[in-house]
Design a protein around this motif. Structure first.
Motif, mmCIF file in Angstrom:
data_model
loop_
_atom_site.group_PDB
_atom_site.id
_atom_site.type_symbol
_atom_site.label_atom_id
_atom_site.label_comp_id
_atom_site.label_asym_id
_atom_site.label_seq_id
_atom_site.Cartn_x
_atom_site.Cartn_y
_atom_site.Cartn_z
ATOM 1 N N TRP A 174 -35.950 -25.240 110.779
ATOM 2 C CA TRP A 174 -36.765 -24.242 111.367
ATOM 3 C C TRP A 174 -38.000 -23.945 111.163
ATOM 4 C CZ3 TRP A 174 -32.897 -23.190 106.880
ATOM 5 C CH2 TRP A 174 -31.547 -23.144 107.872
ATOM 6 N N TRP A 216 -40.369 -21.524 113.780
ATOM 7 C CA TRP A 216 -39.866 -20.216 113.276
ATOM 8 C C TRP A 216 -40.737 -19.046 112.809
ATOM 9 C CZ3 TRP A 216 -37.479 -17.662 117.465
ATOM 10 C CH2 TRP A 216 -36.175 -18.043 118.254
ATOM 11 N N LEU A 225 -32.479 -13.523 116.182
ATOM 12 C CA LEU A 225 -33.447 -14.219 115.144
ATOM 13 C C LEU A 225 -33.469 -12.809 113.983
ATOM 14 C CD1 LEU A 225 -36.333 -16.598 114.543
ATOM 15 C CD2 LEU A 225 -37.613 -14.376 115.623
#
Length: 252
Positions: free
Chosen positions: A52, A55, A108
């Protein structure tokens, strides 16, 4: 308020700044909160920096210093309070399962937003939250959801979170500054997460983590804790459950 010049990067774009996440974490959370979580988020945490990395965001001063950093993961969420994860570990568990099953995420989920002490009080908390919202919008997600750790709840550890979140200032906005940041950006409150993480350790561990003494069993108010730590001398155990508040930013 003087404007702080900044740029926003993902960790994927700036892997040279990975250590900044740990630095800001150490400066942002009390020592006891950085111990092993009984619910098990630690087994998933390293994937933030690999799976990830796109992000994980860095807010960087144009002169060089890191102003803030945020952690978040995409996951599938049906938009209801009943479908919210139950803990930080559950957030990461669900995100991993969605990723491994190649399910298309719909939201998210924030995990942390940390601002360097030198830049606090300059509006950078809102910048960090907006950066996550913009990242979610750019990828077509419908919401940013965030288990917010209220900044000033530490001053009211004996007040239940369900009452604390209803307190407002003279302007009718949430009394807590972190909840207020989200509210000013249009977020709505969905409810309380009673146990975002659970820290358990021997009494000696807790005395080392807090620089306090715990002579008897009972409830103790500990600096940095949002509610009392439970000490049981007979079983040589201290237990703390960290409550958070769910906020939702709907993305058009």
């Amino acid at each position: 308020m003087a404007r702080v010049p900044y740029k926003i990067f993902s960790l994927r774009e700036r892997p040279d700044r990975e250590d900044e996440f740990e630095r800001l974490s150490d400066a942002s959370w009390p020592r006891f909160l950085r111990q092993r979580d009984e619910l098990g988020y630690g087994q998933y945490w390293p994937r933030l920096f690999t799976t990830w990395a796109d992000w994980q965001l860095l807010v960087v001063d144009e002169m060089g210093p890191t102003i803030a950093a945020t952690h978040a993961v995409p996951l599938v969420w049906n938009g209801t309070a009943d479908d919210l994860p139950s803990s930080i570990a559950d957030i990461l568990r669900r995100a991993k399962a969605d990723h491994d099953a190649t399910r298309t995420p719909t939201a998210l989920c924030a995990l942390a937003a940390m601002v360097d002490a030198r830049f606090r009080g300059k509006g950078m908390s809102a910048v960090a939250v907006r950066a996550m919202i913009d990242a979610a919008r750019a990828r077509g997600l419908r919401a940013l959801i965030a288990p917010v750790r209220p900044a000033e709840k530490v001053a009211y550890p004996l007040t239940p979170m369900e009452r604390y979140v209803r307190w407002a200032n003279d302007d009718g906005l949430p009394l807590d500054p972190w909840i207020r940041v989200h509210a000013r950006l249009g977020a709505e409150m969905l409810g309380v997460m009673p146990r975002s993480l659970v820290i358990v350790g021997a009494v000696a561990d807790w005395e080392r983590w807090t620089d306090m003494r715990f002579p008897d069993s009972g409830l103790y108010v500990v600096p940095g804790a949002l509610q009392p730590v439970v000490i049981d001398r007979a079983s040589d155990e201290g237990r703390y459950e960290d409550p958070n508040v769910w906020m939702r930013h709907t993305i058009d």
